[in-house]
Write a protein that holds these residues in place. Structure first.
Motif, short mmCIF file in Angstrom:
data_model
loop_
_atom_site.label_atom_id
_atom_site.label_comp_id
_atom_site.label_asym_id
_atom_site.label_seq_id
_atom_site.Cartn_x
_atom_site.Cartn_y
_atom_site.Cartn_z
N ARG A 3 0.80 -1.46 -0.45
CA ARG A 3 0.23 0.32 -0.22
C ARG A 3 0.94 1.59 0.11
NH1 ARG A 3 -4.78 0.58 3.74
NH2 ARG A 3 -6.42 2.69 1.73
N PRO A 9 -5.82 1.40 -2.73
CA PRO A 9 -5.48 0.54 -1.75
C PRO A 9 -6.42 -0.56 -2.47
CG PRO A 9 -7.17 2.48 -0.62
CD PRO A 9 -6.07 3.59 -2.19
N ALA A 10 -7.42 -0.03 -3.60
CA ALA A 10 -8.13 -0.98 -4.66
C ALA A 10 -6.55 -2.21 -5.40
CB ALA A 10 -8.87 -0.95 -5.82
N ALA A 12 -3.64 -2.12 -4.32
CA ALA A 12 -3.01 -2.68 -3.38
C ALA A 12 -3.08 -4.52 -2.75
CB ALA A 12 -2.87 -1.76 -2.19
N GLU A 13 -4.60 -3.62 -3.11
CA GLU A 13 -5.78 -5.09 -1.93
C GLU A 13 -5.38 -6.16 -3.56
OE1 GLU A 13 -9.40 -4.97 -1.66
OE2 GLU A 13 -9.59 -3.65 0.45
N GLU A 14 -5.24 -5.82 -4.61
CA GLU A 14 -5.60 -6.80 -6.30
C GLU A 14 -3.33 -7.73 -5.99
OE1 GLU A 14 -5.39 -5.71 -10.46
OE2 GLU A 14 -6.88 -5.28 -9.77
N ALA A 16 -1.81 -7.51 -3.71
CA ALA A 16 -1.84 -8.30 -2.44
C ALA A 16 -2.02 -9.72 -2.99
CB ALA A 16 -2.37 -8.28 -1.04
N GLN A 17 -2.96 -10.32 -3.44
CA GLN A 17 -4.22 -11.39 -4.14
C GLN A 17 -2.68 -11.86 -4.72
OE1 GLN A 17 -7.74 -11.21 -5.29
NE2 GLN A 17 -8.13 -13.27 -5.07
#
Length: 159
Positions: A3, A9-10, A12-14, A16-17
């Motif tokens: 992040r 944030p969106a 970063a989440e992608e 991270a996945q």
């Protein structure tokens, strides 16, 4: 950490996945003698986040370049249309008054051959003949002007 690199944030989440999936798939390659597991995971995460930033930057540059090319194409089309219109005007001026008037009534006025003949007060065959001869002269004039213009461009390019 992802992040901090991406700030979105969106995104970063992608990422991270994607990192978790990669860790799951390559876990067998982890070597404890090379460093701790946390450092290994953070390295993969940081690398993926930087890849995403570079990819987004490259996409923005590509999009900007494409937009610029589109603008250049539009300008080129406008210039080409203007030159063709001027060329057509010159060719129309080279026609006889009778041919020019018949062609203008038929093509710019949207009239049929019969209407043109009636407006000009001539037989139908005469109106068709004037239009046909005028179109042949226009075609030849446009081809001659195009050949002369492209010859000039070639001479300028080689000079």
């Amino acid at each position: 950490m992802i992040r901090a690199v991406l700030r979105d944030p969106a995104q970063a989440e992608e990422v991270a996945q994607e990192v978790l999936l990669e860790i799951w798939q390559v876990a067998s390659r982890y070597d404890a003698t090379m460093g701790g597991a946390t450092a290994w995971v953070l390295t993969i995460a940081r690398r993926r986040a930087i890849d995403r930033v570079r990819s987004a930057a490259a996409a923005a540059v590509r999009e900007q370049r494409n937009a610029q090319m589109l603008r250049l194409d539009q300008v080129s089309d406008i210039v080409e249309n203007t030159l063709e219109r001027e060329q057509l005007r010159r060719c129309l001026d080279s026609l006889s008054n009778m041919q020019r008037e018949a062609i203008m009534l038929a093509f710019y006025g949207g009239n049929t051959y019969l209407q043109v003949a009636s407006m000009l007060g001539v037989p139908l065959g005469t109106a068709k003949g004037r239009i046909r001869e005028g179109l042949i002269k226009l075609r030849n004039g446009m081809q001659d002007d195009t050949a002369a213009t492209s010859g000039l461009r070639i001479k300028r390019a080689t000079a």
